[in-house]
Design a protein around this motif. Structure first.
Motif, PDB file in Angstrom:
ATOM      1  N   SER A 109       0.519  -1.610  -0.103  1.00  0.00           N
ATOM      2  CA  SER A 109       0.246   0.445   0.228  1.00  0.00           C
ATOM      3  C   SER A 109       1.197   0.943  -0.573  1.00  0.00           C
ATOM      4  N   PHE A 110      -0.034   2.005  -0.420  1.00  0.00           N
ATOM      5  CA  PHE A 110       0.924   3.786  -0.103  1.00  0.00           C
ATOM      6  C   PHE A 110       1.431   3.763   1.303  1.00  0.00           C
ATOM      7  N   ILE A 111       0.487   3.934   1.944  1.00  0.00           N
ATOM      8  CA  ILE A 111       1.491   3.960   3.400  1.00  0.00           C
ATOM      9  C   ILE A 111       0.788   2.641   4.413  1.00  0.00           C
ATOM     10  N   GLU A 112       1.873   2.125   4.998  1.00  0.00           N
ATOM     11  CA  GLU A 112       1.418   0.714   5.788  1.00  0.00           C
ATOM     12  C   GLU A 112       2.129   1.109   6.540  1.00  0.00           C
ATOM     13  N   ALA A 113       1.473   0.921   7.466  1.00  0.00           N
ATOM     14  CA  ALA A 113       1.921   1.295   9.712  1.00  0.00           C
ATOM     15  C   ALA A 113       1.369   0.255  10.149  1.00  0.00           C
ATOM     16  N   LYS A 114       2.367  -0.322  10.768  1.00  0.00           N
ATOM     17  CA  LYS A 114       1.841  -1.811  11.406  1.00  0.00           C
ATOM     18  C   LYS A 114       2.705  -1.937  13.093  1.00  0.00           C
ATOM     19  N   ASN A 115       1.644  -1.726  13.669  1.00  0.00           N
ATOM     20  CA  ASN A 115       2.073  -2.191  14.994  1.00  0.00           C
ATOM     21  C   ASN A 115       2.830  -0.326  15.480  1.00  0.00           C
ATOM     22  N   LEU A 116       2.674   0.298  14.770  1.00  0.00           N
ATOM     23  CA  LEU A 116       3.616   1.186  16.066  1.00  0.00           C
ATOM     24  C   LEU A 116       2.628   1.750  16.562  1.00  0.00           C
ATOM     25  N   VAL A 117       4.069   2.267  17.623  1.00  0.00           N
ATOM     26  CA  VAL A 117       4.169   2.724  18.810  1.00  0.00           C
ATOM     27  C   VAL A 117       4.653   4.196  18.494  1.00  0.00           C
ATOM     28  N   VAL A 175       6.107   4.895   3.365  1.00  0.00           N
ATOM     29  CA  VAL A 175       5.354   5.450   2.895  1.00  0.00           C
ATOM     30  C   VAL A 175       6.227   6.310   1.430  1.00  0.00           C
ATOM     31  N   ASP A 176       5.118   5.347   0.480  1.00  0.00           N
ATOM     32  CA  ASP A 176       5.459   4.819  -1.144  1.00  0.00           C
ATOM     33  C   ASP A 176       6.950   3.859  -0.938  1.00  0.00           C
ATOM     34  N   GLY A 177       7.017   3.150  -0.419  1.00  0.00           N
ATOM     35  CA  GLY A 177       7.814   1.634  -0.446  1.00  0.00           C
ATOM     36  C   GLY A 177       8.663   1.715  -0.046  1.00  0.00           C
ATOM     37  N   LYS A 178       8.494   3.516   1.420  1.00  0.00           N
ATOM     38  CA  LYS A 178      10.127   3.988   1.783  1.00  0.00           C
ATOM     39  C   LYS A 178      10.343   3.912   3.463  1.00  0.00           C
ATOM     40  N   ASP A 179      11.144   3.263   4.143  1.00  0.00           N
ATOM     41  CA  ASP A 179      10.837   3.486   5.605  1.00  0.00           C
ATOM     42  C   ASP A 179      11.248   4.079   5.988  1.00  0.00           C
ATOM     43  N   ALA A 180      10.289   4.647   7.107  1.00  0.00           N
ATOM     44  CA  ALA A 180      10.594   5.830   7.855  1.00  0.00           C
ATOM     45  C   ALA A 180      11.644   6.253   9.271  1.00  0.00           C
ATOM     46  N   SER A 181      11.818   4.737   9.397  1.00  0.00           N
ATOM     47  CA  SER A 181      12.738   4.987  10.395  1.00  0.00           C
ATOM     48  C   SER A 181      14.049   5.269  10.082  1.00  0.00           C
ATOM     49  N   ILE A 215      10.850  11.235   1.410  1.00  0.00           N
ATOM     50  CA  ILE A 215       9.687  11.460   2.903  1.00  0.00           C
ATOM     51  C   ILE A 215       8.878  12.513   2.128  1.00  0.00           C
ATOM     52  N   ARG A 216       9.544  13.678   3.259  1.00  0.00           N
ATOM     53  CA  ARG A 216       8.913  14.243   3.039  1.00  0.00           C
ATOM     54  C   ARG A 216       8.334  15.573   1.987  1.00  0.00           C
ATOM     55  N   GLN A 217       8.890  14.707   1.112  1.00  0.00           N
ATOM     56  CA  GLN A 217       8.074  15.627  -1.036  1.00  0.00           C
ATOM     57  C   GLN A 217       7.583  14.452  -1.120  1.00  0.00           C
ATOM     58  N   THR A 218       7.482  13.768  -0.731  1.00  0.00           N
ATOM     59  CA  THR A 218       6.367  12.513  -0.504  1.00  0.00           C
ATOM     60  C   THR A 218       5.224  12.797  -0.266  1.00  0.00           C
ATOM     61  N   ALA A 219       4.881  12.985   0.935  1.00  0.00           N
ATOM     62  CA  ALA A 219       4.120  13.709   2.070  1.00  0.00           C
ATOM     63  C   ALA A 219       4.196  14.924   2.253  1.00  0.00           C
ATOM     64  N   GLY A 220       3.213  15.712   2.045  1.00  0.00           N
ATOM     65  CA  GLY A 220       3.811  17.395   2.464  1.00  0.00           C
ATOM     66  C   GLY A 220       2.463  17.365   3.824  1.00  0.00           C
ATOM     67  N   MET A 221       2.872  18.059   4.258  1.00  0.00           N
ATOM     68  CA  MET A 221       2.131  18.764   4.911  1.00  0.00           C
ATOM     69  C   MET A 221       0.795  19.904   5.524  1.00  0.00           C
ATOM     70  N   VAL A 222      -0.044  19.906   5.834  1.00  0.00           N
ATOM     71  CA  VAL A 222      -0.522  21.597   6.785  1.00  0.00           C
ATOM     72  C   VAL A 222      -0.643  21.565   7.473  1.00  0.00           C
ATOM     73  N   PHE A 223      -0.553  22.895   8.674  1.00  0.00           N
ATOM     74  CA  PHE A 223      -0.747  22.415  10.009  1.00  0.00           C
ATOM     75  C   PHE A 223      -1.700  23.471  10.760  1.00  0.00           C
ATOM     76  N   GLN A 224      -2.643  23.578  11.944  1.00  0.00           N
ATOM     77  CA  GLN A 224      -3.238  23.894  11.867  1.00  0.00           C
ATOM     78  C   GLN A 224      -3.765  25.363  11.802  1.00  0.00           C
ATOM     79  N   ASN A 225      -2.533  25.815  12.515  1.00  0.00           N
ATOM     80  CA  ASN A 225      -2.356  27.443  12.506  1.00  0.00           C
ATOM     81  C   ASN A 225      -0.951  28.046  11.300  1.00  0.00           C
ATOM     82  N   PRO A 226      -2.846  28.985  10.500  1.00  0.00           N
ATOM     83  CA  PRO A 226      -2.002  28.939   9.273  1.00  0.00           C
ATOM     84  C   PRO A 226      -1.459  30.237   9.545  1.00  0.00           C
ATOM     85  N   ASP A 227      -0.672  31.266  10.536  1.00  0.00           N
ATOM     86  CA  ASP A 227      -0.250  32.853  10.256  1.00  0.00           C
ATOM     87  C   ASP A 227       1.601  31.393  10.448  1.00  0.00           C
ATOM     88  N   ASN A 228       1.807  30.153  11.282  1.00  0.00           N
ATOM     89  CA  ASN A 228       2.984  30.022  11.947  1.00  0.00           C
ATOM     90  C   ASN A 228       3.364  29.582  11.156  1.00  0.00           C
TER      91      ASN A 228
END
Lengths: 285, 266
Positions: A2-10, A72-78, A86-99
């Motif tokens: 799968s594109f994102i695959e999490a297993k027993n993530l803690v 993520v997309d076949g790459k190990d995040a650890s 991975i940061r380029q594959t999965a971008g992130m938008v946060f809560q506070n628009p100003d920050n």
């Protein structure tokens, strides 16, 4: 895979005293399994402190798993070598628009991501134009972000992520600080990106109404994934949702109450239209 | 009330000075400051006045904007002028009791006053014709060589531009906290200077806490967008010299040579 695959993530947060001794361990994400296919619109629902934001930060490698695996997309995040990929594959938008807006001109902020990954100047201009047009903010390209509304700022932030041409965008409660108009603006933009550009969307939220249009929903509580399924499956089970301190959309709640008091309605009504049709059907028979 | 503060002092206009590359302007200002402290005779003053007048006319910025900066140093000017005037030993031309005015004192005082005033006007021209962003870009590029001496040039420039972006946000926030504290009975107006300073504590503490929170959020947002320091970064708007920048360099060079000649010959 799968594109994102999490297993027993803690993921565990450690609280330390002045001498760096661990005094308290908080398990924010506890044994989570999750599979997301490319192109899907996924929502992660949960109350405050349910671990949904912590989980989201893993998808962008702002946090790494304490144990378990995440691909993520076949790459190990650890693996640290994969961080930038991975940061380029999965971008992130946060809560506070100003920050999260870095530059003092809209177009320069959108260019920040492509600049970081070394995109040539000509292509930066093309990408900035494309992503600003995709969120409907092209006319504001020379404005200062300080003069925009919350919804507009959030759309600029989304354009900033889009300009890096990710396959997936993770939005961590992007509407929590916006007014109803701004919320609609942002959600419409996100849905359009998903449909037209095929970008995988992972929307973290605690507003039930925002979940309705997604393909698949994960409900989190106290670090666990407690429910998963299509929005209809999730909202059919009003009792369990309430156990996890979550409400259902108003219309679903109304249908649920009607059914409880004897009206013969189907489970999991999500929109006003559906309720209307179900009632009309009853009336005719 | 705090919202009325204007940021930087950029004055938008369509002049050749506005279009010049910021690096040229920075270099020109540096040469100008050196020239100011090189000359020590009337011809030098006249020459620099002439150059200054030309640049002022070229900039299309109203002269009143340039002398605004003088207001803040007027006390310094008077104090330094008076000290120079009365306390320089030399040939006496007038005396009031124990205070004596000497020929050298008069000369020193007027030279220093002219230098300070010209310094303010000259640097004002640069900040009035260059946006803060261009200025940061120009500084980053001009000082790039210092990276070899382990000076974090890119990081300093990045900090400057982020500071510029957050000043209006923090001002707005100060305004909000101030009103919130006033609604709860805080008093920011009365009392002497020490009491006033103490009354600022309930304003500054929440402001600092919030600034740190914002900094943390911003750092995460930058990391999420692959920020990884200055290495390997490209630019959306790279600085590029065009022919007018080259001509300006030549002009600055010629003017500097004239200054040196005037200093040596006369």
């Amino acid at each position: 895979m799968s594109f994102i695959e999490a297993k027993n993530l803690v993921h565990e947060y450690f609280r330390r005293d002045e001498n760096d001794n661990v005094v308290d361990i908080l398990t924010a994400v506890d044994n989570v399994d999750m599979n997301v296919e490319a192109g899907q619109f996924i929502s992660i629902l949960g109350h405050n402190g349910s671990g949904k934001s912590t989980l989201a930060k893993h998808l962008n490698v702002l946090l790494t798993p304490s144990s378990g695996t995440l691909f993520v997309d076949g790459k190990d995040a650890s693996d640290e070598k994969n961080t930038l990929d991975i940061r380029q594959t999965a971008g992130m938008v946060f809560q506070n628009p100003d920050n999260q807006i870095i530059a003092s001109v809209v177009e320069e902020d959108v260019a920040f991501g492509p600049e970081n990954i070394g995109v040539p100047t000509d292509e930066i201009w093309q990408r900035v134009e494309k992503s600003l047009k995709a969120v409907g903010m092209w006319d504001y390209r020379e404005h200062s972000p300080n003069k925009l509304s919350g919804g507009q700022k959030q759309r600029v932030a989304i354009a900033g992520v889009m300009a890096m041409e990710p396959k997936c965008i993770v939005l961590d409660e992007p509407t929590a600080m916006l007014d109803p108009d701004g919320r609609k603006e942002v959600l419409d933009a996100v849905h359009e990106l998903n449909k037209k550009k095929g970008v995988t969307i992972i929307l973290i939220t605690h507003y039930m109404e925002e979940v309705v249009g997604s393909d698949y929903v994960f409900v989190m509580d106290r670090g666990h994934v407690v429910m998963q399924g299509t929005p209809r499956e999730i909202f059919s089970d009003v009792e369990t949702l309430k156990e996890h301190r979550l409400d259902v959309p108003q219309i679903t709640e109304l249908a649920y109450e009607l059914k409880k008091s004897g009206v013969d309605l189907p489970d999991g009504i999500l929109t006003r239209q559906e309720l209307l049709e179900a009632l009309r059907y009853l009336d005719e028979n | 009330m705090l919202r009325d503060i204007t940021l930087g002092q950029y004055y938008p206009a369509d002049s050749i000075l506005h279009k010049l590359d910021p690096r040229v302007k920075l270099f020109g200002t540096l040469i100008y400051i050196i020239s100011l402290f090189l000359f020590d005779n009337i011809w030098g003053i006249l020459w620099i006045t002439l150059a200054l007048v030309c640049v002022v006319r070229l900039s299309k910025v109203p002269f009143s904007f340039m002398i605004r900066g003088l207001r803040s140093i007027i006390i310094l000017l008077i104090v330094a002028g008076v000290f120079n005037l009365f306390l320089t030993p030399g040939q006496e031309i007038a005396s009031f009791g124990i205070f004596k005015i000497t020929m050298e004192g008069l000369r020193n005082a007027s030279l220093m006053t002219v230098r300070m005033v010209y310094l303010i006007i000259g640097t004002s021209i640069m900040t009035l014709t260059t946006t803060p962003n261009q200025l940061t870009d120009g500084l980053e590029k001009s000082l790039h060589g210092l990276t070899k001496l382990n000076v974090p040039v890119h990081e300093i420039a990045m900090m400057m531009s982020i500071a510029l972006r957050f000043i209006p946000i923090l001002i707005e926030e100060t305004d909000k906290i101030m009103k919130a504290q006033m609604a709860r009975g805080a008093d920011f107006e009365s009392g002497n200077i020490f009491q006033k300073a103490r009354n600022m504590v309930p304003l500054l503490v929440p402001l600092f806490v919030s600034a740190f929170r914002r900094a943390y959020d911003l750092a995460q947002a930058m990391e999420a967008r692959c920020y990884n320091g200055g290495e390997g970064r490209t630019k959306m708007k790279p600085l590029k010299y065009v022919s007018r920048d080259r001509n300006a360099y030549i002009l600055i060079f010629v003017a500097f040579v004239v200054t040196i000649v005037l200093k040596v010959v006369l």
